[in-house]
Design a protein around this motif. Structure first.
Motif, PDB file in Angstrom:
ATOM      1  N   SER A   1       0.770  -1.311   0.039  1.00  0.00           N
ATOM      2  CA  SER A   1       0.025   0.062   0.139  1.00  0.00           C
ATOM      3  C   SER A   1       0.810   1.247  -0.255  1.00  0.00           C
ATOM      4  CB  SER A   1      -0.863  -0.095   1.284  1.00  0.00           C
ATOM      5  OG  SER A   1      -0.195   0.417   2.269  1.00  0.00           O
ATOM      6  N   SER A   2       0.159   2.399  -0.262  1.00  0.00           N
ATOM      7  CA  SER A   2       1.180   3.665  -0.465  1.00  0.00           C
ATOM      8  C   SER A   2       1.408   4.281   0.901  1.00  0.00           C
ATOM      9  CB  SER A   2       0.528   4.463  -1.566  1.00  0.00           C
ATOM     10  OG  SER A   2      -0.681   4.756  -1.191  1.00  0.00           O
ATOM     11  N   ALA A   3       0.423   3.846   2.061  1.00  0.00           N
ATOM     12  CA  ALA A   3       0.486   4.557   3.305  1.00  0.00           C
ATOM     13  C   ALA A   3       1.849   4.177   3.923  1.00  0.00           C
ATOM     14  CB  ALA A   3      -0.872   4.348   3.837  1.00  0.00           C
ATOM     15  N   PRO A   4       2.507   4.948   4.613  1.00  0.00           N
ATOM     16  CA  PRO A   4       3.631   4.469   5.350  1.00  0.00           C
ATOM     17  C   PRO A   4       3.022   3.832   6.824  1.00  0.00           C
ATOM     18  CG  PRO A   4       3.357   7.045   5.564  1.00  0.00           C
ATOM     19  CD  PRO A   4       2.538   6.481   4.319  1.00  0.00           C
ATOM     20  N   LEU A   5       3.772   3.194   7.267  1.00  0.00           N
ATOM     21  CA  LEU A   5       3.351   2.645   8.440  1.00  0.00           C
ATOM     22  C   LEU A   5       3.558   3.622   9.704  1.00  0.00           C
ATOM     23  CD1 LEU A   5       2.946   0.184  10.651  1.00  0.00           C
ATOM     24  CD2 LEU A   5       5.101  -0.253  10.213  1.00  0.00           C
ATOM     25  N   LEU A   6       4.734   4.327   9.533  1.00  0.00           N
ATOM     26  CA  LEU A   6       4.850   5.373  10.407  1.00  0.00           C
ATOM     27  C   LEU A   6       5.383   6.722   9.526  1.00  0.00           C
ATOM     28  CD1 LEU A   6       5.413   5.949  13.785  1.00  0.00           C
ATOM     29  CD2 LEU A   6       7.821   6.366  12.933  1.00  0.00           C
ATOM     30  N   ALA A   7       4.703   7.908  10.068  1.00  0.00           N
ATOM     31  CA  ALA A   7       5.081   9.010   9.285  1.00  0.00           C
ATOM     32  C   ALA A   7       5.502  10.345  10.271  1.00  0.00           C
ATOM     33  CB  ALA A   7       3.739   9.577   8.517  1.00  0.00           C
ATOM     34  N   VAL A   8       6.830  10.568  10.012  1.00  0.00           N
ATOM     35  CA  VAL A   8       7.308  11.700  11.017  1.00  0.00           C
ATOM     36  C   VAL A   8       7.258  12.918  10.159  1.00  0.00           C
ATOM     37  CG1 VAL A   8       9.502  12.283  12.098  1.00  0.00           C
ATOM     38  CG2 VAL A   8       8.721   9.995  12.367  1.00  0.00           C
ATOM     39  N   GLN A   9       7.044  14.077  10.425  1.00  0.00           N
ATOM     40  CA  GLN A   9       6.656  14.977   9.500  1.00  0.00           C
ATOM     41  C   GLN A   9       7.013  16.261  10.319  1.00  0.00           C
ATOM     42  OE1 GLN A   9       2.622  14.581   8.342  1.00  0.00           O
ATOM     43  NE2 GLN A   9       3.168  13.700   6.470  1.00  0.00           N
ATOM     44  N   ARG A  10       8.168  16.924   9.924  1.00  0.00           N
ATOM     45  CA  ARG A  10       8.622  18.264  10.178  1.00  0.00           C
ATOM     46  C   ARG A  10       8.823  18.260  11.783  1.00  0.00           C
ATOM     47  NH1 ARG A  10       9.085  21.648   6.205  1.00  0.00           N
ATOM     48  NH2 ARG A  10       9.122  23.497   7.545  1.00  0.00           N
TER      49      ARG A  10
ATOM     50  N   LEU B   1      12.003  18.810  18.356  1.00  0.00           N
ATOM     51  CA  LEU B   1      11.890  18.500  19.877  1.00  0.00           C
ATOM     52  C   LEU B   1      12.775  19.283  20.465  1.00  0.00           C
ATOM     53  CD1 LEU B   1      12.454  14.719  19.224  1.00  0.00           C
ATOM     54  CD2 LEU B   1      10.302  15.671  19.796  1.00  0.00           C
ATOM     55  N   ARG B   2      12.192  19.923  21.462  1.00  0.00           N
ATOM     56  CA  ARG B   2      12.712  20.854  22.560  1.00  0.00           C
ATOM     57  C   ARG B   2      12.629  20.136  23.907  1.00  0.00           C
ATOM     58  NH1 ARG B   2      11.171  25.275  19.093  1.00  0.00           N
ATOM     59  NH2 ARG B   2      13.006  25.809  17.555  1.00  0.00           N
ATOM     60  N   TYR B   3      13.867  20.513  24.788  1.00  0.00           N
ATOM     61  CA  TYR B   3      13.798  20.239  26.099  1.00  0.00           C
ATOM     62  C   TYR B   3      13.762  21.709  26.611  1.00  0.00           C
ATOM     63  CZ  TYR B   3      14.860  15.558  24.957  1.00  0.00           C
ATOM     64  OH  TYR B   3      15.369  14.234  24.608  1.00  0.00           O
ATOM     65  N   VAL B   4      12.858  21.860  27.842  1.00  0.00           N
ATOM     66  CA  VAL B   4      12.949  23.271  28.391  1.00  0.00           C
ATOM     67  C   VAL B   4      13.048  22.963  29.788  1.00  0.00           C
ATOM     68  CG1 VAL B   4      11.687  25.351  29.027  1.00  0.00           C
ATOM     69  CG2 VAL B   4      11.346  24.207  26.720  1.00  0.00           C
ATOM     70  N   SER B   5      14.233  23.418  30.525  1.00  0.00           N
ATOM     71  CA  SER B   5      14.245  23.069  32.096  1.00  0.00           C
ATOM     72  C   SER B   5      14.992  24.212  32.452  1.00  0.00           C
ATOM     73  CB  SER B   5      14.823  21.772  32.101  1.00  0.00           C
ATOM     74  OG  SER B   5      16.007  21.837  31.615  1.00  0.00           O
ATOM     75  N   GLU B   6      14.328  24.825  33.845  1.00  0.00           N
ATOM     76  CA  GLU B   6      14.874  26.020  34.426  1.00  0.00           C
ATOM     77  C   GLU B   6      15.525  26.803  33.688  1.00  0.00           C
ATOM     78  OE1 GLU B   6      18.195  23.921  36.423  1.00  0.00           O
ATOM     79  OE2 GLU B   6      17.102  22.887  37.534  1.00  0.00           O
ATOM     80  N   GLY B   7      14.464  27.443  32.748  1.00  0.00           N
ATOM     81  CA  GLY B   7      14.653  28.648  31.815  1.00  0.00           C
ATOM     82  C   GLY B   7      15.803  28.296  30.543  1.00  0.00           C
ATOM     83  N   ARG B   8      16.284  27.094  30.556  1.00  0.00           N
ATOM     84  CA  ARG B   8      17.083  26.831  29.535  1.00  0.00           C
ATOM     85  C   ARG B   8      16.432  25.894  28.393  1.00  0.00           C
ATOM     86  NH1 ARG B   8      21.274  22.802  29.354  1.00  0.00           N
ATOM     87  NH2 ARG B   8      22.711  23.363  27.525  1.00  0.00           N
ATOM     88  N   THR B   9      16.661  26.191  27.101  1.00  0.00           N
ATOM     89  CA  THR B   9      15.791  25.438  26.072  1.00  0.00           C
ATOM     90  C   THR B   9      16.989  24.868  25.121  1.00  0.00           C
ATOM     91  OG1 THR B   9      14.065  26.923  26.086  1.00  0.00           O
ATOM     92  CG2 THR B   9      14.304  25.704  24.053  1.00  0.00           C
ATOM     93  N   VAL B  10      16.799  23.655  24.930  1.00  0.00           N
ATOM     94  CA  VAL B  10      17.691  22.782  24.117  1.00  0.00           C
ATOM     95  C   VAL B  10      16.978  22.220  22.956  1.00  0.00           C
ATOM     96  CG1 VAL B  10      19.427  20.799  23.985  1.00  0.00           C
ATOM     97  CG2 VAL B  10      19.200  22.131  26.059  1.00  0.00           C
ATOM     98  N   THR B  11      17.366  22.612  21.826  1.00  0.00           N
ATOM     99  CA  THR B  11      16.598  22.073  20.517  1.00  0.00           C
ATOM    100  C   THR B  11      17.301  20.958  20.138  1.00  0.00           C
ATOM    101  OG1 THR B  11      16.054  24.234  19.794  1.00  0.00           O
ATOM    102  CG2 THR B  11      15.780  22.635  18.197  1.00  0.00           C
ATOM    103  N   ALA B  12      16.594  19.612  20.206  1.00  0.00           N
ATOM    104  CA  ALA B  12      17.348  18.252  19.971  1.00  0.00           C
ATOM    105  C   ALA B  12      17.285  18.151  18.570  1.00  0.00           C
ATOM    106  CB  ALA B  12      16.631  17.264  20.848  1.00  0.00           C
ATOM    107  N   THR B  13      16.089  18.348  17.902  1.00  0.00           N
ATOM    108  CA  THR B  13      15.766  17.957  16.416  1.00  0.00           C
ATOM    109  C   THR B  13      15.096  19.289  15.925  1.00  0.00           C
ATOM    110  OG1 THR B  13      13.816  16.904  16.544  1.00  0.00           O
ATOM    111  CG2 THR B  13      15.850  15.476  16.630  1.00  0.00           C
ATOM    112  N   GLU B  14      15.242  19.515  14.724  1.00  0.00           N
ATOM    113  CA  GLU B  14      14.620  20.497  13.795  1.00  0.00           C
ATOM    114  C   GLU B  14      14.056  20.121  12.663  1.00  0.00           C
ATOM    115  OE1 GLU B  14      15.596  24.867  14.993  1.00  0.00           O
ATOM    116  OE2 GLU B  14      16.720  24.299  13.035  1.00  0.00           O
ATOM    117  N   ASN B  15      12.654  20.129  12.312  1.00  0.00           N
ATOM    118  CA  ASN B  15      12.038  19.947  11.157  1.00  0.00           C
ATOM    119  C   ASN B  15      12.608  18.676  10.532  1.00  0.00           C
ATOM    120  OD1 ASN B  15      10.275  21.928  10.694  1.00  0.00           O
ATOM    121  ND2 ASN B  15      11.908  23.265   9.858  1.00  0.00           N
ATOM    122  N   VAL B  16      12.524  17.698  11.358  1.00  0.00           N
ATOM    123  CA  VAL B  16      12.727  16.094  10.916  1.00  0.00           C
ATOM    124  C   VAL B  16      11.827  15.397  10.258  1.00  0.00           C
ATOM    125  CG1 VAL B  16      13.761  13.967  11.491  1.00  0.00           C
ATOM    126  CG2 VAL B  16      14.804  15.933  12.263  1.00  0.00           C
ATOM    127  N   SER B  17      11.948  14.976   9.000  1.00  0.00           N
ATOM    128  CA  SER B  17      10.717  14.186   8.414  1.00  0.00           C
ATOM    129  C   SER B  17      11.452  12.849   7.574  1.00  0.00           C
ATOM    130  CB  SER B  17      10.223  15.079   7.345  1.00  0.00           C
ATOM    131  OG  SER B  17       9.627  16.074   7.661  1.00  0.00           O
TER     132      SER B  17
END
Ligand SMILES: Nc1ncnc2c1ncn2[C@@H]1O[C@H](COP(=O)(O)OP(=O)(O)OP(=O)(O)O)[C@@H](O)[C@H]1O
Length: 265
Positions: A9-18, A21-37
């Protein structure tokens, strides 16, 4: 694993779109991934490959439902992933994933019964079959402390597979093993994949391991992780028409500033 999933079939089993992921702790933000598809289809062995800190484990946790994307979406058969579930089993690097007070068989039976899908004799038979498939048939009555690190990993894999997930998520499962055991475990995993055609997402930062394990290798940039490209693998570090080995192509792509191969080579 449902045999009809995605296959044909044409539908993927899993679709990760854009997915960002960010972690925010004690006022600090860490970007782990950006726009991953990326998409995953039934039977894929997709390796997430990239340098330390590029967000591989974070992506795996997000697919597992343990971490929510700040933006973008993750869909399993079209349904947004919002929480962990037995359709996505995780195998970690650590050897202490098993319940120390239960035997090998007991560990797998416990997972099956906890899922509510198998009970009693059916759960025991299913667990015994999974344990035999990772060549631990003689160790069903052993306790985790009686096993080597590699054997414990095999039990964790057997438990994951017995649950019949849609996708098995593996976070550097062999990283803590000695080199010989690691290769043996890679071989075993590949054999199991060929026998059962289950779908795997495998995290590593070893190019050689990615080539051996993956049918597809997604290349992620250094922190924050973005998709640099994708290559296919037949398990060998083969020489391409360009004269370069696959490992060299991957290495250049991972560490070059220019975009990597967007087409599968
Ligand atoms: N719980 C957390 N809280 C805050 N930041 C985190 C947390 N977990 C991961 N990070 C950060 O997110 C980024 C990505 O981490 P992640 O563990 O996903 O990378 P990775 O590619 O799996 O790394 P490695 O190969 O070293 O395991 C890193 O900068 C890391 O410091």
């Amino acid at each position: 694993m449902k045999p009809d999933a995605g296959a044909g079939s044409s539908a993927p089993l899993l679709a990760v779109q854009r997915v960002t992921l960010r972690y925010v702790s004690e006022g600090r933000t860490v970007t782990a991934t950006e726009n991953v598809s990326f998409d995953i289809r039934q039977g894929d062995r997709l390796v997430l490959l990239g340098p330390s800190g590029c967000g591989k484990s974070s992506l795996l946790k997000a697919i597992g439902g343990y971490l929510w994307p700040e933006s973008g979406s993750i869909r399993l058969r079209g349904t947004p992933v919002r929480a962990p579930g037995p359709d996505r089993m995780m195998v970690f690097q650590e050897f202490d994933q098993l319940l120390p007070w239960k035997t090998v068989l007991g560990n797998v039976v416990f997972a099956l019964e906890s899922s509510g899908r198998w009970h009693g004799q059916a759960a025991r038979a299913r667990a015994a079959q999974a344990i035999a498939s990772v060549k631990l048939g003689d160790f069903g009555d052993a306790y985790p402390h009686m096993l080597s690190g590699g054997m414990k990993q095999r039990v964790a894999i057997a438990r994951g597979m017995a649950m019949e997930p849609e996708i098995l998520l593996m976070d550097e499962p062999f990283a803590a093993l000695d080199a010989l055991t690691r290769v043996a475990m890679q071989d075993e995993l590949l054999q199991l994949c060929n026998e059962t055609r289950f779908t795997v997402v495998f995290v590593t930062h070893s190019i050689q391991e990615a080539i051996r394990i993956g049918s597809r290798i997604l290349l992620l940039s250094p922190h924050p992780g973005r998709v640099k490209g994708e290559v296919t693998s037949d398990g060998k570090d083969r020489v391409h028409p360009s004269g370069q080995r696959l490992s060299e192509i991957i290495h250049e792509s991972l560490f070059a500033t220019a975009p990597g191969p967007q087409e599968a080579v």
